[in-house]
Design a protein around this motif. Structure first.
Motif, PDB file in Angstrom:
ATOM      1  N   GLU A 128       4.139  -6.539  49.414  1.00 21.21           N
ATOM      2  CA  GLU A 128       3.460  -6.883  50.670  1.00 21.21           C
ATOM      3  C   GLU A 128       2.091  -6.217  50.724  1.00 21.21           C
ATOM      4  OE1 GLU A 128       4.057  -5.879  55.342  1.00 21.21           O
ATOM      5  OE2 GLU A 128       5.860  -6.340  54.197  1.00 21.21           O
ATOM      6  N   GLU A 131      -0.287  -8.033  48.366  1.00 20.45           N
ATOM      7  CA  GLU A 131      -0.766  -9.295  48.954  1.00 20.45           C
ATOM      8  C   GLU A 131      -1.853  -9.031  49.990  1.00 20.45           C
ATOM      9  OE1 GLU A 131      -0.243 -12.474  48.109  1.00 20.45           O
ATOM     10  OE2 GLU A 131       0.896 -11.648  46.437  1.00 20.45           O
ATOM     11  N   GLN A 132      -1.670  -8.016  50.798  1.00 18.76           N
ATOM     12  CA  GLN A 132      -2.686  -7.684  51.811  1.00 18.76           C
ATOM     13  C   GLN A 132      -3.979  -7.223  51.137  1.00 18.76           C
ATOM     14  OE1 GLN A 132      -0.907  -4.826  54.426  1.00 18.76           O
ATOM     15  NE2 GLN A 132       0.478  -6.306  55.378  1.00 18.76           N
ATOM     16  N   LYS A 134      -5.052  -8.203  48.254  1.00 15.68           N
ATOM     17  CA  LYS A 134      -5.690  -9.374  47.652  1.00 15.68           C
ATOM     18  C   LYS A 134      -6.511 -10.149  48.674  1.00 15.68           C
ATOM     19  CE  LYS A 134      -2.346 -10.245  43.958  1.00 15.68           C
ATOM     20  NZ  LYS A 134      -1.297 -11.143  43.474  1.00 15.68           N
ATOM     21  N   LYS A 135      -6.125 -10.075  49.945  1.00 11.44           N
ATOM     22  CA  LYS A 135      -6.821 -10.819  50.999  1.00 11.44           C
ATOM     23  C   LYS A 135      -8.100 -10.123  51.457  1.00 11.44           C
ATOM     24  CE  LYS A 135      -2.531 -12.794  52.725  1.00 11.44           C
ATOM     25  NZ  LYS A 135      -1.572 -12.812  53.821  1.00 11.44           N
ATOM     26  N   ILE A 136      -8.293  -8.879  51.092  1.00 13.21           N
ATOM     27  CA  ILE A 136      -9.476  -8.137  51.557  1.00 13.21           C
ATOM     28  C   ILE A 136     -10.711  -8.681  50.853  1.00 13.21           C
ATOM     29  CG2 ILE A 136     -10.616  -5.880  51.490  1.00 13.21           C
ATOM     30  CD1 ILE A 136      -7.924  -4.586  51.817  1.00 13.21           C
ATOM     31  N   ASP A 137     -11.761  -8.897  51.656  1.00 11.43           N
ATOM     32  CA  ASP A 137     -13.048  -9.315  51.114  1.00 11.43           C
ATOM     33  C   ASP A 137     -13.758  -8.062  50.584  1.00 11.43           C
ATOM     34  OD1 ASP A 137     -15.392 -10.556  50.469  1.00 11.43           O
ATOM     35  OD2 ASP A 137     -16.048 -10.892  52.541  1.00 11.43           O
TER      36      ASP A 137
END
Length: 178
Positions: A128, A131-132, A134-137
């Motif tokens: 989890e 995944e979080q 990976k979403k960070i710009d």
């Protein structure tokens, strides 16, 4: 037998005449001191020429020997330098391995001190969290990190202003509260 002796004497005279003609340097038909002197001069000239050639050969061999010694010395210096560099590299690799082993021991010690249930919980949360992440710009995160010191200075300034206002109100309340 006498015939054979005469034949042998004739051959001997012929051979002596041939040698005399070959040794007759001044071509006067007889072998004398002048012929021997000319032969001696020729032999001395040949010996002098041979001596010069031998000296040249010895000088060339001397130069080759010096060149060989210098070449061997250069090769030994280069090999010593590479040996030293290899030793330094080996020591650096061994030091890095020691640091990695120390870090591995530290990680292992940390893992050993964790409760197995805590470790299982962390391992369950890991996908989890991944995944979080990976979403960070990344560009936005870098921008925030770049501007963070200026923001912290502003927050610190605001905090000191709030404290000053609070102190003023406290001072005002103590004046009216009397």
């Amino acid at each position: 037998m006498e015939n054979i002796n005469e034949k042998m004497d004739a051959q001997l005279r012929t051979r002596v005449d041939e040698l005399t003609r070959a040794n007759d340097e001044n071509q006067d038909g007889r072998l004398d001191a002048a012929d021997l002197k000319a032969q001696l001069n020729r032999i001395e000239a040949q010996l002098e020429l041979q001596d010069q050639q031998n000296r040249g050969i010895i000088a060339n061999q001397h130069k080759r020997m010096i060149l060989s010694v210098v070449l061997v010395a250069v090769i030994l210096v280069v090999l010593a330098f590479f040996g030293w560099r290899i030793n330094v590299a080996y020591n650096n690799v061994m030091a890095a391995c020691d640091r990695v082993n120390a870090l591995a021991d530290t990680v292992q010690t940390s893992l050993d001190t964790l409760d197995q249930s805590q470790l299982d919980d962390m391992m369950q949360d890991l996908p989890e969290i991944t995944e979080q992440l990976k979403k960070i710009d990344v560009d936005a995160l870098n921008k925030v990190l770049t501007e963070l010191p200026a923001l912290m200075n502003t927050v610190s300034s605001l905090q000191s202003q709030v404290e000053s206002i609070t102190n003023w109100f406290n001072g005002l309340g103590s004046v009216f509260g009397r």
